[in-house]
Design a protein around this motif. Sequence first.
Motif, short mmCIF file in Angstrom:
data_model
loop_
_atom_site.label_atom_id
_atom_site.label_comp_id
_atom_site.label_asym_id
_atom_site.label_seq_id
_atom_site.Cartn_x
_atom_site.Cartn_y
_atom_site.Cartn_z
N UNK A 230 0.81 -1.23 0.00
CA UNK A 230 0.00 0.00 0.00
C UNK A 230 0.84 1.27 0.00
N UNK A 231 2.15 1.13 0.19
CA UNK A 231 2.99 2.32 0.26
C UNK A 231 2.87 3.04 1.58
N UNK A 232 2.65 2.30 2.66
CA UNK A 232 2.50 2.90 3.99
C UNK A 232 3.52 2.33 4.98
N UNK A 233 4.68 1.98 4.48
CA UNK A 233 5.75 1.48 5.35
C UNK A 233 6.19 2.56 6.33
N UNK A 234 6.65 2.12 7.51
CA UNK A 234 7.35 3.04 8.41
C UNK A 234 8.84 2.82 8.18
N UNK A 235 9.53 3.85 7.72
CA UNK A 235 10.93 3.74 7.35
C UNK A 235 11.81 4.54 8.30
N UNK A 236 12.88 3.90 8.77
CA UNK A 236 13.92 4.55 9.57
C UNK A 236 15.16 4.64 8.71
N UNK A 237 15.66 5.85 8.49
CA UNK A 237 16.68 6.08 7.47
C UNK A 237 17.98 6.56 8.07
N UNK B 221 14.77 10.85 -1.60
CA UNK B 221 13.57 11.14 -0.80
C UNK B 221 12.28 11.05 -1.61
N UNK B 222 12.23 11.56 -2.84
CA UNK B 222 10.98 11.44 -3.61
C UNK B 222 10.53 10.00 -3.82
N UNK B 223 11.50 9.09 -3.98
CA UNK B 223 11.15 7.67 -4.13
C UNK B 223 10.63 7.11 -2.82
N UNK C 132 6.24 5.40 1.90
CA UNK C 132 6.04 5.73 3.31
C UNK C 132 4.97 6.79 3.50
N UNK C 133 3.76 6.49 3.07
CA UNK C 133 2.61 7.38 3.29
C UNK C 133 2.90 8.81 2.85
N UNK C 134 3.46 8.93 1.66
CA UNK C 134 3.82 10.24 1.09
C UNK C 134 4.72 11.04 2.04
N UNK C 135 5.58 10.32 2.73
CA UNK C 135 6.57 10.95 3.60
C UNK C 135 6.16 11.11 5.04
N UNK C 136 4.92 10.74 5.37
CA UNK C 136 4.42 10.92 6.73
C UNK C 136 4.94 9.87 7.70
#
Length: 333
Positions: A133-140, A151-153, A158-162
């Motif tokens: 769904x594109x709603x991963x929680x990402x730690x970078x 970042x755009x990718x 990740x929920x459009x960056x949220x």
Amino acid sequence: MLERIGFVGTGRMGANMARRLKECGYPVTALYDINAKSALDLAKELGAIACSSLADVTAAADVIFTVVTDDKAMSAIYGGKKDNLLMGAGGKVFINCATLSPDVHVQVEKLAARVRAASLEACMASSIPQARAGTLYLMLGGRSEVFERVKPILTRLASEGQTMRYLGGAGRAAQVKALVNMVMNINTAALAEGLGLGHALGLDLTTLREVFSQTGANSRVLQTDGEDMQNRDHACFFSAAHAAKDSGIALRLAQAQKLDLPLAAATYRQYQRMVAAGLGDLDKSGVAELTFKGRGPKAAKKPPAKKPAKPAKPAKPARAAKPAKKGGKGKRR
């Protein structure tokens, strides 16, 4: 023009991330997996190339995601003598998503820099549905300029960056991810014990879970795993084997800081018992098989009450080949 995307590791997480980026308009051009059929099937679906070598993935993509199992696998894809991702990698960016020892991410960043490539760790605290769904929680973690470049990718995953956090230099995101999984695994093992004792007492487990949810016993794990523990539904979203690996990473970090973490150590032993009993492919909720009366395999014997052996340290990747001199043909060796 959108950057070309490659994936190394086309299991359920990697495949669904690739599908998501394809839907968002990114050209997913190159795929690789040690299970060649997995990569070939996904390549047919997405109109990509199923590569026969890691170097071919690098050649056919600008940004390469890696979703591998452990430190050993990571060392192999970046440090293989005959084939690795850093062959001809000048200008490419590698985004590494697996839960690994922080030192491995630091080493990979150094190896990439030697061939004028860049790397970023993108540790995931989500599962298969969120990948799709594109709603991963990402730690970078990694250099800030590399993060800004991709970042755009990442926002499309990740929920459009949220739901993503930049945490600093190489290794930092991996440290945080190790702690996330350590606490999650402790919570899972504790919930299995609570429900197991409730079952032994003859309590109604549905009612018990409801009470837990309305009191201090509530947790995210209760929502995701409680009913599965009750129903013995351990279809795998995050395996017991991975839980053991990740608890081991956290314990190794604690040992380096001379910290004693008895709850983390006990949880590590429980998941190691599952692996030893042949239950490592079950979801982490399967730890309940060790705590409910009448459940669990005969092989899952109580371990001796001694301090567990330290988890093995990861092998360092071999040095990548030096990049071709400027003006050369850049032929891969």
